[in-house]
Design a protein around this motif. Structure first.
Motif, PDB file in Angstrom:
ATOM      1  N   VAL A  68       0.821  -1.350   0.010  1.00  0.00           N
ATOM      2  CA  VAL A  68      -0.022  -0.057   0.045  1.00  0.00           C
ATOM      3  C   VAL A  68       1.008   1.235   0.089  1.00  0.00           C
ATOM      4  N   ILE A  69       1.996   1.504   1.062  1.00  0.00           N
ATOM      5  CA  ILE A  69       2.760   2.532   0.821  1.00  0.00           C
ATOM      6  C   ILE A  69       3.423   2.816  -0.377  1.00  0.00           C
ATOM      7  N   PHE A  70       3.910   1.751  -1.088  1.00  0.00           N
ATOM      8  CA  PHE A  70       4.577   1.907  -2.282  1.00  0.00           C
ATOM      9  C   PHE A  70       3.788   1.996  -3.631  1.00  0.00           C
ATOM     10  N   SER A  71       2.350   1.830  -3.587  1.00  0.00           N
ATOM     11  CA  SER A  71       1.579   1.932  -4.573  1.00  0.00           C
ATOM     12  C   SER A  71       1.473   3.249  -5.068  1.00  0.00           C
ATOM     13  N   GLU A  72       1.381   3.225  -6.249  1.00  0.00           N
ATOM     14  CA  GLU A  72       1.408   4.486  -7.119  1.00  0.00           C
ATOM     15  C   GLU A  72       0.045   4.770  -7.766  1.00  0.00           C
ATOM     16  N   THR A  73      -0.813   3.564  -7.613  1.00  0.00           N
ATOM     17  CA  THR A  73      -2.313   3.690  -8.024  1.00  0.00           C
ATOM     18  C   THR A  73      -3.416   3.918  -7.260  1.00  0.00           C
ATOM     19  N   LEU A  74      -3.042   3.683  -5.774  1.00  0.00           N
ATOM     20  CA  LEU A  74      -4.211   3.910  -4.924  1.00  0.00           C
ATOM     21  C   LEU A  74      -4.363   5.360  -4.701  1.00  0.00           C
ATOM     22  N   GLU A  75      -5.427   5.877  -4.516  1.00  0.00           N
ATOM     23  CA  GLU A  75      -5.803   7.181  -4.122  1.00  0.00           C
ATOM     24  C   GLU A  75      -5.400   7.486  -2.692  1.00  0.00           C
ATOM     25  N   ARG A  76      -4.931   8.579  -2.297  1.00  0.00           N
ATOM     26  CA  ARG A  76      -4.397   9.012  -1.027  1.00  0.00           C
ATOM     27  C   ARG A  76      -5.219   8.755   0.253  1.00  0.00           C
ATOM     28  N   ASP A  77      -6.725   8.808  -0.042  1.00  0.00           N
ATOM     29  CA  ASP A  77      -7.726   8.821   0.954  1.00  0.00           C
ATOM     30  C   ASP A  77      -7.860   7.321   1.177  1.00  0.00           C
ATOM     31  N   ILE A  78      -7.673   6.249   0.149  1.00  0.00           N
ATOM     32  CA  ILE A  78      -7.758   4.899   0.362  1.00  0.00           C
ATOM     33  C   ILE A  78      -6.491   4.426   0.941  1.00  0.00           C
ATOM     34  N   LYS A  79      -5.570   4.822   0.479  1.00  0.00           N
ATOM     35  CA  LYS A  79      -4.173   4.331   0.997  1.00  0.00           C
ATOM     36  C   LYS A  79      -4.138   4.642   2.658  1.00  0.00           C
ATOM     37  N   VAL A  80      -4.528   5.820   2.991  1.00  0.00           N
ATOM     38  CA  VAL A  80      -4.496   6.101   4.392  1.00  0.00           C
ATOM     39  C   VAL A  80      -5.394   5.175   5.184  1.00  0.00           C
TER      40      VAL A  80
END
Length: 159
Positions: free
Chosen positions: A51-63
């Protein structure tokens, strides 16, 4: 439970409690943790790094996902203490702790640091080193407090 507004005093009080309880929980977990629990912690760590290194996830979803994984990681540790009184006390603090975590962890670098600490903690669980697990957990809590304090003026009511 309705949360009270944050003050510098409340931040210090909550982290003061965590600084005592969580190293104790790490010691107990180190004595009781199973290989299955260690595997679960490793899987959570791997998922968090994705998740941390994902470049495709939106910030809100990532957090949101990082908070979920982090909470699950800590919950496994608490449950492995096999101390129902400690688990209850920590559970009672959970809403306050989650509120503080949301303030302190904003950047990927802060998440990376936290999960690096989690990784070291897993290795101490594997080796059965309760003392190192407790010391690292105290440092982990202190680092989390520093992250919150660094952003506190944006959120506290007594500044």
């Amino acid at each position: 439970m309705r949360l009270k507004p944050l003050t510098h005093q409340s931040i210090n009080q909550i982290f003061g409690i965590r600084r005592i309880l969580e190293p104790y929980a790490a010691r107990l977990a180190c004595e009781n943790i199973s290989q299955e629990d260690i595997l679960s912690l490793k899987q959570l760590k791997a998922a968090a790094l994705e998740v941390i290194f994902s470049e495709t996830l939106e910030r809100d979803i990532k957090v949101k996902e990082l908070f979920r994984l982090n909470t699950r990681f800590h919950d496994i540790i608490y449950l492995t203490t096999k101390n129902p009184y400690l688990i209850q006390i920590i559970t009672n603090l959970k809403s306050m702790v989650l509120q503080l975590r949301s303030l302190g962890v904003r950047e990927d670098s802060a998440w990376q640091k936290a999960w690096n600490e989690h990784s070291m903690l897993i290795s101490y669980f594997e080796s059965g080193d309760a003392e190192k697990a407790a010391v690292l957990t105290r440092e982990h809590v202190d680092n989390a407090k520093s992250d919150v304090i660094a952003r506190a003026d944006e959120y506290v009511v007594d500044s």
